[in-house]
Design a protein around this motif. Sequence first.
Motif, PDB file in Angstrom:
ATOM      1  N   GLU A 260       0.818  -1.200   0.000  1.00 59.55           N
ATOM      2  CA  GLU A 260       0.000   0.000   0.000  1.00 59.55           C
ATOM      3  C   GLU A 260       0.857   1.256   0.000  1.00 59.55           C
ATOM      4  OE1 GLU A 260       0.253  -2.262   2.371  1.00 59.55           O
ATOM      5  OE2 GLU A 260       0.751  -1.328   4.287  1.00 59.55           O
ATOM      6  N   HIS A 304      -8.188  -4.956  -0.080  1.00 59.87           N
ATOM      7  CA  HIS A 304      -7.297  -4.827   1.074  1.00 59.87           C
ATOM      8  C   HIS A 304      -6.356  -3.626   0.915  1.00 59.87           C
ATOM      9  CE1 HIS A 304      -4.949  -6.537   4.480  1.00 59.87           C
ATOM     10  NE2 HIS A 304      -3.958  -5.909   3.869  1.00 59.87           N
ATOM     11  N   HIS A 308      -6.110   0.353   2.885  1.00 59.45           N
ATOM     12  CA  HIS A 308      -4.927   0.921   3.537  1.00 59.45           C
ATOM     13  C   HIS A 308      -4.734   2.404   3.188  1.00 59.45           C
ATOM     14  CE1 HIS A 308      -3.141  -2.389   5.634  1.00 59.45           C
ATOM     15  NE2 HIS A 308      -2.860  -3.121   4.566  1.00 59.45           N
ATOM     16  N   GLU A 338      -3.484  -4.045  10.052  1.00 56.68           N
ATOM     17  CA  GLU A 338      -3.610  -5.141   9.093  1.00 56.68           C
ATOM     18  C   GLU A 338      -4.862  -5.978   9.360  1.00 56.68           C
ATOM     19  OE1 GLU A 338      -2.230  -5.441   6.417  1.00 56.68           O
ATOM     20  OE2 GLU A 338      -0.408  -4.243   6.582  1.00 56.68           O
ATOM     21  N   TYR A 408      -2.889 -10.514  11.069  1.00 54.91           N
ATOM     22  CA  TYR A 408      -3.867 -10.345   9.994  1.00 54.91           C
ATOM     23  C   TYR A 408      -5.170 -11.072  10.353  1.00 54.91           C
ATOM     24  CZ  TYR A 408      -0.481  -8.566   6.547  1.00 54.91           C
ATOM     25  OH  TYR A 408       0.431  -7.819   5.862  1.00 54.91           O
TER      26      TYR A 408
HETATM   27 ZN   LIG Z   1      -2.202  -5.056   4.478  1.00 55.40          ZN
END
Ligand SMILES: [Zn+2]
Length: 610
Positions: A260, A304, A308, A338, A408
Amino acid sequence: MSAIPATPAATDPSARAAIHYCVAPADLHAHLFAVTLSVAAPQAAQEFALPVWIPGSYLVREFSKNLQRLQAQQGDVPVPLTQLDKHRWRAACRSGAPLTLRYEVCAYDPSVRAAWLDAARGFFNGTSLCLRVVGQEAAAHTLEVQRAAAPPDWCLATALTAVQVDAAGFGLYRAADYDELVDSPVEMGNFWSGAFTACGVPHRFVVSGAAPSFDGERLLADTQKICAAAIRLWHGEAAPPHAHYLFMLHAMHDGYGGLEHRHSTALVCKRRELPRRSDPLAAPADQATKPGEDYTRLLGLISHEYFHTWNVKRLRPAEFARYDYDRENYTELLWFFEGFTSYYDDLLLRRAGLIDDAAYLKRLTQAIHQVTQAPGRHVQSVAQASFDAWVKYYRPDENTPNATVSYYTKGALVALCLDLTLRREGCSTLDAVLRALWQRCAGGPMREDDLRAVLAELGGRSFAPELDAWVHGTDELPLAELLAAHGVRMQAEAPQIAQRLGLRINENHSVQIKTVLRHGAAERAGMAAGDEWLGVEVAGQGWRLTRLDELPLLAGAARELTALVARDGRLLRLPLVLPEPGGAGAPADTFRLSVADGAALGRLLDAPPL
Ligand SMILES: [Zn+2]
């Protein structure tokens, strides 16, 4: 030592900043970028450093291992350089006179974290190519990318601000400071390019390496829905913090991952994960509506990394207020940055209408299993896992499932449990918590106390007991109870044979043991990672074992047998006691999620009212 030829000036010198990099894809077959760094006003004995890590990927990678033939000069006079350590140099220069550094970087890392150059494509992060001028990081930086040896059909894409570029995108770009420069990777090649607008924000998507069947329009349409869902979550109808955004995706035979950045993301996926224009093997109805599992995985990655944009690139750990590129940057908060991002990546696919409830529950089941099938969840909290990312998460080995928990996946389940708790108590939702946190921290650095304060304010009570237990403790999360309140039944299921024995294996003509899980039957028998399980002896007879699922066939009703394993060139006979099916003592827990109340689940998965 031969001198590296000076790169010709192609852009207007007056447009260059006091710190100016000229990057040339100099030799495609040798994978070499040539870099010229011009410093208008160096300090006496100016120091330079290359980052040892790239933000977003928490491992010291020592990018300087690919930097070579570093030289310095002032005017025509060579300037001696002293290497101070693995990534820092000092130039014996005078102050006040321009200093020029020239060097090469070998670029042959296909991941999103470093740099790549070959005859098909070029890619780089500034952390791999741009030496930091120590003490002048806050000044404006310019980056000129020359075409050099690049073929005439190559184009260039980056989120940096263009100053003076040609139609293909080569030329001069500006960054406000060193942080922005190294947070803006550059893609070069004969890539596919498309664009869309989401909530008024222009987005560009470039894809390299795609097969001819690639359906770019489908990718744009689906990504647009994801971006719109994310922007609405954080801002409702208000404007988001980014005025433009760039996706750079490289499709390859095998690979998966993303990194990201503030105005862009670099992604790699498998070629087969791209949407296809026409697939004669797929049923027409399926093709038109539901993405397959491969494409869903790519959409999850896109979702995802885009999330971010808010959660870690702007709202970020206080420890990341300014990155320290010289060493590890520790934070206990990766479970939030995360984990919560992982919770929302799938949820936004469902809200965007790209997957249905069943597909969402399937992905949730996978996340639950990643946590419940690793005994390390009883050893390490997610706060500890965050802090230790640098030596544990990014350096997995055979003991990882026994000693660690993923920030995560468990972080995503913590987000789920908080969301379900807030909703059950009728006070708020996790969406509202994120928006309030964004306001409280002005979309910038935050601490865990900020989250605790927002939860208390919106939830009407302290959430300290939950955060202490779920984030800083190792107790099981109350998933079954909370899911039941929202229409989802979570039931224990009979585990697979490997999980019953407490093993993780590879099967390729024989059973190779990757990991022996804590407190399992395999551990009690004395099996070890690296063993090759060759066969079994049952009631005096020996049998070859080529696949683990043959074991019930060979064992029959016997519970005690002898495992024959090869280890370090020796053959061992290990006494193995098979656990009762469904009995206690298996280190891995398996569950099945089913819908008990579709309306309640729908309320959970739809976007809550603002
Ligand atoms: Zn990530």
